[in-house]
Design a protein around this motif. Sequence first.
Motif, PDB file in Angstrom:
ATOM      1  N   THR A  96       0.826  -1.207   0.000  1.00  0.00           N
ATOM      2  CA  THR A  96       0.000   0.000   0.000  1.00  0.00           C
ATOM      3  C   THR A  96       0.862   1.260   0.000  1.00  0.00           C
ATOM      4  O   THR A  96       0.600   2.203  -0.749  1.00  0.00           O
ATOM      5  CB  THR A  96      -0.952  -0.011   1.216  1.00  0.00           C
ATOM      6  OG1 THR A  96      -1.734  -1.202   1.174  1.00  0.00           O
ATOM      7  CG2 THR A  96      -1.857   1.198   1.219  1.00  0.00           C
ATOM      8  N   ILE A  97       1.902   1.269   0.831  1.00  0.00           N
ATOM      9  CA  ILE A  97       2.802   2.424   0.877  1.00  0.00           C
ATOM     10  C   ILE A  97       3.510   2.599  -0.463  1.00  0.00           C
ATOM     11  O   ILE A  97       3.611   3.714  -0.988  1.00  0.00           O
ATOM     12  CB  ILE A  97       3.823   2.278   2.022  1.00  0.00           C
ATOM     13  CG1 ILE A  97       3.115   2.349   3.383  1.00  0.00           C
ATOM     14  CG2 ILE A  97       4.901   3.341   1.932  1.00  0.00           C
ATOM     15  CD1 ILE A  97       3.991   1.949   4.557  1.00  0.00           C
TER      16      ILE A  97
ATOM     17  N   ASN B  45       1.171   4.131  -2.865  1.00  0.00           N
ATOM     18  CA  ASN B  45       1.011   5.559  -2.599  1.00  0.00           C
ATOM     19  C   ASN B  45       2.185   6.356  -3.163  1.00  0.00           C
ATOM     20  O   ASN B  45       2.000   7.399  -3.798  1.00  0.00           O
ATOM     21  CB  ASN B  45       0.880   5.820  -1.094  1.00  0.00           C
ATOM     22  CG  ASN B  45      -0.459   5.406  -0.543  1.00  0.00           C
ATOM     23  OD1 ASN B  45      -1.426   5.183  -1.272  1.00  0.00           O
ATOM     24  ND2 ASN B  45      -0.524   5.271   0.772  1.00  0.00           N
ATOM     25  N   ILE B  46       3.408   5.867  -2.932  1.00  0.00           N
ATOM     26  CA  ILE B  46       4.600   6.567  -3.418  1.00  0.00           C
ATOM     27  C   ILE B  46       4.620   6.590  -4.944  1.00  0.00           C
ATOM     28  O   ILE B  46       4.943   7.609  -5.558  1.00  0.00           O
ATOM     29  CB  ILE B  46       5.881   5.918  -2.850  1.00  0.00           C
ATOM     30  CG1 ILE B  46       5.946   6.154  -1.330  1.00  0.00           C
ATOM     31  CG2 ILE B  46       7.125   6.465  -3.540  1.00  0.00           C
ATOM     32  CD1 ILE B  46       7.021   5.359  -0.625  1.00  0.00           C
TER      33      ILE B  46
ATOM     34  N   ALA C 241      -4.437   8.890  -1.029  1.00  0.00           N
ATOM     35  CA  ALA C 241      -3.573   7.949  -0.307  1.00  0.00           C
ATOM     36  C   ALA C 241      -4.407   6.887   0.395  1.00  0.00           C
ATOM     37  O   ALA C 241      -5.508   7.149   0.881  1.00  0.00           O
ATOM     38  CB  ALA C 241      -2.723   8.700   0.706  1.00  0.00           C
TER      39      ALA C 241
ATOM     40  N   SER D 220      -4.392   3.627   3.324  1.00  0.00           N
ATOM     41  CA  SER D 220      -3.720   3.153   4.536  1.00  0.00           C
ATOM     42  C   SER D 220      -4.295   1.797   4.912  1.00  0.00           C
ATOM     43  O   SER D 220      -5.338   1.391   4.393  1.00  0.00           O
ATOM     44  CB  SER D 220      -3.889   4.154   5.679  1.00  0.00           C
ATOM     45  OG  SER D 220      -5.255   4.315   5.987  1.00  0.00           O
TER      46      SER D 220
ATOM     47  N   VAL E 185      -1.086  12.546  -1.302  1.00  0.00           N
ATOM     48  CA  VAL E 185       0.033  11.728  -0.837  1.00  0.00           C
ATOM     49  C   VAL E 185       1.143  12.635  -0.313  1.00  0.00           C
ATOM     50  O   VAL E 185       1.620  13.521  -1.016  1.00  0.00           O
ATOM     51  CB  VAL E 185       0.586  10.839  -1.977  1.00  0.00           C
ATOM     52  CG1 VAL E 185       1.813  10.079  -1.517  1.00  0.00           C
ATOM     53  CG2 VAL E 185      -0.485   9.884  -2.468  1.00  0.00           C
TER      54      VAL E 185
ATOM     55  N   LYS F  62       5.903  11.472   4.664  1.00  0.00           N
ATOM     56  CA  LYS F  62       5.205  10.573   5.589  1.00  0.00           C
ATOM     57  C   LYS F  62       5.257   9.139   5.081  1.00  0.00           C
ATOM     58  O   LYS F  62       5.495   8.200   5.845  1.00  0.00           O
ATOM     59  CB  LYS F  62       3.753  11.008   5.765  1.00  0.00           C
ATOM     60  CG  LYS F  62       2.942  10.086   6.652  1.00  0.00           C
ATOM     61  CD  LYS F  62       1.457  10.394   6.526  1.00  0.00           C
ATOM     62  CE  LYS F  62       0.596   9.390   7.223  1.00  0.00           C
ATOM     63  NZ  LYS F  62       0.733   8.015   6.748  1.00  0.00           N
ATOM     64  N   GLU F  63       5.051   8.957   3.800  1.00  0.00           N
ATOM     65  CA  GLU F  63       5.065   7.606   3.219  1.00  0.00           C
ATOM     66  C   GLU F  63       6.439   6.963   3.358  1.00  0.00           C
ATOM     67  O   GLU F  63       6.548   5.784   3.672  1.00  0.00           O
ATOM     68  CB  GLU F  63       4.635   7.647   1.749  1.00  0.00           C
ATOM     69  CG  GLU F  63       3.221   8.129   1.513  1.00  0.00           C
ATOM     70  CD  GLU F  63       2.145   7.246   2.117  1.00  0.00           C
ATOM     71  OE1 GLU F  63       2.355   6.020   2.258  1.00  0.00           O
ATOM     72  OE2 GLU F  63       1.077   7.786   2.456  1.00  0.00           O
TER      73      GLU F  63
ATOM     74  N   ASP G  45       6.846   5.961   6.970  1.00  0.00           N
ATOM     75  CA  ASP G  45       6.042   4.763   7.238  1.00  0.00           C
ATOM     76  C   ASP G  45       6.681   3.521   6.627  1.00  0.00           C
ATOM     77  O   ASP G  45       6.651   2.440   7.222  1.00  0.00           O
ATOM     78  CB  ASP G  45       4.623   4.930   6.697  1.00  0.00           C
ATOM     79  CG  ASP G  45       3.790   5.918   7.501  1.00  0.00           C
ATOM     80  OD1 ASP G  45       4.214   6.292   8.612  1.00  0.00           O
ATOM     81  OD2 ASP G  45       2.711   6.306   7.001  1.00  0.00           O
ATOM     82  N   LEU G  46       7.267   3.674   5.446  1.00  0.00           N
ATOM     83  CA  LEU G  46       7.925   2.549   4.784  1.00  0.00           C
ATOM     84  C   LEU G  46       9.119   2.067   5.605  1.00  0.00           C
ATOM     85  O   LEU G  46       9.292   0.859   5.808  1.00  0.00           O
ATOM     86  CB  LEU G  46       8.369   2.960   3.378  1.00  0.00           C
ATOM     87  CG  LEU G  46       9.003   1.871   2.527  1.00  0.00           C
ATOM     88  CD1 LEU G  46       8.019   0.732   2.268  1.00  0.00           C
ATOM     89  CD2 LEU G  46       9.477   2.456   1.201  1.00  0.00           C
TER      90      LEU G  46
END
Length: 130
Positions: A24-25, A28-29, A39, A41, A92, A96-97, A100-101
């Motif tokens: 998912t991340i 998003n990227i 985005a 989650s 996005v 942050k992504e 989170d990754l």
Amino acid sequence: MSLFGGTIQSLENSLQYASVKNQTIANNIANVDTPNYKAKSVQFNNVLNEELSKGFKTTRTDARHLDFSTESSAVRVTTNTGSTYNHNGNNVDVDKEMTDLAKNQIYYQALVDRINGKFSSLQSVIRGGN
């Protein structure tokens, strides 16, 4: 009764969550510049716990059905439609992504190390402690 207890199953469910979260991340990227992309989650355990706390009653009528009598996982991907960060309607936040990754990769590696430790312990027991 589970041969390995609930630990292996919990680790397996957590690995599944980490894999879905990583996908998912990455998605998003990859869509950071896509107009109007929102985005996504991933939610874990809390989804099932919320439903069970509402008095959710289940009956397992087939072996392929989820077993709600034991601790199960529920992984759900949701879309954040409440915000827009870019002029093109995209929300996005790449910083942050990426954060989170990195967190998710550490989490995943810790799970892999833990499950390897469990299997090493089992292997030691099977070999008689050698």
